[in-house]
Design a protein around this motif. Structure first.
Motif, PDB file in Angstrom:
ATOM      1  N   SER A  19     103.745 109.404 -70.356  1.00  0.00           N
ATOM      2  CA  SER A  19     104.963 108.420 -69.883  1.00  0.00           C
ATOM      3  C   SER A  19     106.238 108.765 -70.834  1.00  0.00           C
ATOM      4  N   HIS A  21     109.739 106.771 -72.485  1.00  0.00           N
ATOM      5  CA  HIS A  21     110.329 105.465 -72.782  1.00  0.00           C
ATOM      6  C   HIS A  21     111.239 105.000 -71.581  1.00  0.00           C
ATOM      7  N   GLU A  23     113.598 103.154 -71.956  1.00  0.00           N
ATOM      8  CA  GLU A  23     115.119 103.145 -72.493  1.00  0.00           C
ATOM      9  C   GLU A  23     115.955 104.448 -72.254  1.00  0.00           C
TER      10      GLU A  23
END
Length: 183
Positions: A19, A21, A23
């Motif tokens: 995955s 982040h 952000e």
């Protein structure tokens, strides 16, 4: 974080065995698809899209269309392709999952791009995610992103279309996540 749509010359298509982040992306629209064998999150971002695939056993995969200038990790990056012409790839992942993708660029004038955008807006959002960007320049026509998905028990097909009016280009991609019949 890059917040403007990249030029088509700066676009990369990447695939990760992990995955990323949240952000790292400015998400414009998001949809979640839940099946017994997997969960997928489909995101239109300011630079393209991010598709996150997760299985209950822990397998995490992420497909990203973004700017090459976007500082994304290298760790567990399984594919990185500059968007030029046509490209296809196939990756066999853990547990027998097969990921396949096809990319193509279509040069188009502004009226063709506008027609695509109008048609796709009429298609609605039952099995799709769409976002109209504001015009950022001299063309007066904002970029548009449309992602259609077909979710089955063991497969997820993603068809994405991103317009780049300033460059006179439409990026089309199709990705397929397929689990083996034994999962």
């Amino acid at each position: 974080m890059i917040s403007a749509r990249p030029k088509i010359a700066d676009l990369v298509f990447q695939f990760y065995g992990r995955s990323l982040h949240p952000e790292l992306f400015e998400v414009q629209r998001e949809r979640k698809v839940e099946r017994t064998a997997y969960t997928a999150t489909i995101k239109i971002t300011s630079t393209g899209h991010a598709i996150c695939w997760q299985q209950p056993e822990g397998l995490l995969l992420t497909e990203v269309a973004t700017s090459a200038l976007h500082d994304l990790p290298i760790k567990r990056r399984l594919m990185s392709q500059r968007v030029r012409g046509e490209h296809d790839d196939r990756i066999e992942c853990a547990g027998g999952l097969v990921y396949q993708t096809e990319l193509s660029l279509e040069h188009a004038d502004h009226s063709t791009i506008r027609s695509y955008q109008q048609e796709l807006q009429l298609a609605g959002e039952k099995h799709s995610v769409l976002y109209q960007f504001e015009s950022g320049g001299r063309v007066g026509l904002g970029a548009f992103s449309y992602i259609h998905f077909e979710s089955r028990a063991r497969t997820l097909r993603i068809q994405a279309l991103h317009t780049f009016p300033e460059d006179g280009v439409i990026l089309k991609s199709q990705s397929l996540f397929t689990l083996p019949a034994t999962v």
